[in-house]
Scaffold this motif. Sequence first.
Motif, short mmCIF file in Angstrom:
data_model
loop_
_atom_site.label_atom_id
_atom_site.label_comp_id
_atom_site.label_asym_id
_atom_site.label_seq_id
_atom_site.Cartn_x
_atom_site.Cartn_y
_atom_site.Cartn_z
N CYS A 164 0.84 -1.21 0.00
CA CYS A 164 0.00 0.00 0.00
C CYS A 164 0.87 1.26 0.00
CB CYS A 164 -0.92 0.00 1.22
SG CYS A 164 -2.20 -1.26 1.15
N LEU A 165 1.98 1.23 0.76
CA LEU A 165 2.87 2.38 0.78
C LEU A 165 3.51 2.60 -0.59
CD1 LEU A 165 4.07 4.55 2.66
CD2 LEU A 165 5.96 2.98 3.11
N HIS A 166 3.93 1.52 -1.24
CA HIS A 166 4.51 1.64 -2.58
C HIS A 166 3.49 2.23 -3.55
CE1 HIS A 166 7.75 -0.42 -0.83
NE2 HIS A 166 7.47 -1.67 -1.19
N LEU A 167 2.28 1.73 -3.49
CA LEU A 167 1.23 2.23 -4.39
C LEU A 167 0.92 3.70 -4.11
CD1 LEU A 167 -1.23 -0.81 -4.45
CD2 LEU A 167 0.41 -0.11 -6.22
N LEU A 168 0.97 4.10 -2.83
CA LEU A 168 0.70 5.50 -2.48
C LEU A 168 1.76 6.41 -3.07
CD1 LEU A 168 -0.93 7.59 -0.91
CD2 LEU A 168 0.47 7.06 1.11
N VAL A 169 3.04 6.03 -2.93
CA VAL A 169 4.12 6.86 -3.49
C VAL A 169 3.99 6.95 -5.01
CG1 VAL A 169 6.62 7.01 -3.82
CG2 VAL A 169 5.69 6.40 -1.58
N ALA A 170 3.77 5.82 -5.66
CA ALA A 170 3.64 5.82 -7.12
C ALA A 170 2.44 6.65 -7.55
CB ALA A 170 3.51 4.38 -7.62
N GLY A 171 1.33 6.49 -6.82
CA GLY A 171 0.14 7.25 -7.19
C GLY A 171 0.31 8.74 -7.02
N LEU A 172 0.97 9.19 -5.93
CA LEU A 172 1.17 10.62 -5.71
C LEU A 172 2.13 11.21 -6.74
CD1 LEU A 172 1.36 10.74 -1.80
CD2 LEU A 172 -0.53 11.47 -3.28
N LEU A 173 3.19 10.46 -7.09
CA LEU A 173 4.10 10.94 -8.14
C LEU A 173 3.38 11.05 -9.48
CD1 LEU A 173 7.38 8.97 -7.28
CD2 LEU A 173 6.98 11.44 -7.01
N ALA A 174 2.59 10.06 -9.80
CA ALA A 174 1.83 10.11 -11.06
C ALA A 174 0.84 11.27 -11.06
CB ALA A 174 1.11 8.77 -11.27
N LEU A 175 0.21 11.50 -9.90
CA LEU A 175 -0.74 12.60 -9.82
C LEU A 175 -0.05 13.95 -9.99
CD1 LEU A 175 -3.62 13.60 -9.22
CD2 LEU A 175 -3.06 13.53 -6.78
N ALA A 176 1.14 14.09 -9.42
CA ALA A 176 1.89 15.35 -9.58
C ALA A 176 2.24 15.59 -11.04
CB ALA A 176 3.15 15.32 -8.72
N VAL A 177 2.69 14.51 -11.74
CA VAL A 177 3.02 14.65 -13.16
C VAL A 177 1.76 14.96 -13.96
CG1 VAL A 177 3.90 13.43 -15.20
CG2 VAL A 177 5.05 13.19 -12.99
N ALA A 178 0.65 14.31 -13.65
CA ALA A 178 -0.60 14.54 -14.38
C ALA A 178 -1.09 15.98 -14.20
CB ALA A 178 -1.66 13.55 -13.91
N ARG A 179 -1.00 16.50 -12.99
CA ARG A 179 -1.43 17.88 -12.77
C ARG A 179 -0.51 18.87 -13.48
NH1 ARG A 179 -4.73 19.60 -8.84
NH2 ARG A 179 -3.28 21.28 -8.21
N ALA A 180 0.80 18.54 -13.55
CA ALA A 180 1.70 19.40 -14.31
C ALA A 180 1.38 19.36 -15.79
CB ALA A 180 3.15 18.98 -14.05
N ALA A 181 0.93 18.19 -16.26
CA ALA A 181 0.60 18.05 -17.68
C ALA A 181 -0.59 18.91 -18.07
CB ALA A 181 0.33 16.59 -18.01
N GLY A 187 -1.24 21.74 -16.63
CA GLY A 187 -0.92 23.11 -16.30
C GLY A 187 -1.33 23.56 -14.93
N ARG A 188 -1.48 22.64 -13.96
CA ARG A 188 -1.91 23.02 -12.62
C ARG A 188 -0.86 22.73 -11.55
NH1 ARG A 188 -8.22 20.94 -12.18
NH2 ARG A 188 -9.01 22.16 -13.96
N GLY A 189 0.32 22.29 -11.94
CA GLY A 189 1.29 21.90 -10.92
C GLY A 189 2.71 22.14 -11.33
N GLY A 190 3.06 23.27 -11.98
CA GLY A 190 4.44 23.57 -12.32
C GLY A 190 4.80 23.11 -13.72
N ASP A 191 6.08 23.28 -14.05
CA ASP A 191 6.58 22.91 -15.38
C ASP A 191 6.61 21.41 -15.54
OD1 ASP A 191 7.99 23.75 -17.94
OD2 ASP A 191 9.46 22.36 -17.03
N LEU A 192 6.05 20.93 -16.66
CA LEU A 192 5.92 19.49 -16.86
C LEU A 192 7.28 18.81 -16.92
CD1 LEU A 192 4.27 16.96 -17.43
CD2 LEU A 192 4.26 17.60 -19.87
N ALA A 193 8.23 19.38 -17.62
CA ALA A 193 9.54 18.75 -17.77
C ALA A 193 10.25 18.66 -16.43
CB ALA A 193 10.38 19.52 -18.77
#
Length: 426
Positions: free
Chosen positions: A18-35, A37-43
């Motif tokens: 569950c901890l592994h999935l939480l970290v992966a999910g939060l990282l993916a969510l941060a990248v998705a929000r950047a994509a 335009g709601r969470g910083g520069d995508l690159a």
Amino acid sequence: MATERSRTTAVARVLQVCLHLLVAGLLALAVARAAVGRGGDLAAVTAAATAMAAVYAAGPLVGAVRRSPRAAALWLALLGATWVGVLIATPDGVWLAFPLYFLELHLLGRRAGLAAVALTAVAAIVAYSWHQHTVSVAAAIGPALGAAVATATVLGYQALYRESEERRRLIDELTAARADLAAAHHTAGVLAERERLAREIHDTLAQSLSSIQLLLRAAQRALPERTEAAADYVEQARQAAQDNLAEARRFVRALTPPDLESDSLPVALQRLCATTTAHSGLPVRLHVSGDPVGLPVPQEVALLRIAQSALGNAVRHAEASHAEVTLSYMEGEVALDVFDDGAGFDPAAVAAAAGTAGGDGGFGLPSMRARARALGGTFTVESAPGEGTALAVLLPVAPADEQRSGEEQRAGGVRDRAVSGAEERP
């Protein structure tokens, strides 16, 4: 215990996944929000998230992280550095502080873990405030509340785990103690049964074999002149052997002696005195005082066996001219006294010889004393060289209702044996 341990391991694995999935999910969510335009520069966000994901994935794959606190601290430092990169790239990186709390508390000691959690919470608050260009209470509540929840959860889980381990240890000790107790009970039962058989053999088989030996010697001396007397001695020896066989069969089954199956104790003692006189030539008289009452079977068996052993000793060792057996019924007690006018002995010397390793001090006196003590009674012996021997046994008499219960039990056993014998007859 093995099942409980496996369940604990399974729960820990589920939490790790569950901890592994939480970290992966939060990282993916941060990248998705950047994509979007709601969470910083995508690159920048993608690069920081990828670096953090790579460092995080390396941790479970490196065995030293699980085994060495120093390696775990180094891995957490690298992971924290990559997380700071994520924090700089996007304010959404503050969400990753929550799984980091669990890792720090789990891999580091309590003090170091709490310090790392506090530092992580401060970094999250500062980074989020930097992105928002303002410092607010709302920005501090989230990371602080997450740190408190994670700390309470991990410390509570660790306390439960320690309690579970302590319980497992106590159960292991209890199981071992129960096994030792069962072994001790088994050993005690074996020794008690061995002692019972030793007493029975001494008081029945050994006494009867001695009588048979005396009878056969008498028959040998009578031959060839007195064939009728020799035949009488042989017949008595045969009868003694037959009675001895019946005794052996019954004490192996821990049943009542044949003489007590259908007769009272005074009748059985009278028969014992008559048989001893007939087989050995030693005159033995029985005296009964008081009003005979029914006794529990164990008490009757003990008194009969003690009388057998005492008379056997008188025949083999005392060289007596006569013996007296007295059975006394008193209020609340029953006494048995056996006296012979033989050579006598020193009781202290006999006791010392019996207690010597390999000594041949005789088994009769210890056996008689053990029988009396087992029933809450007393056993005394008075003797001296040239002054004869007097044995006295005093047993408590059970209340009337218990006596009736013993008599009913004995009567039921007689009926059962009678029915069994009738069924076996063709």
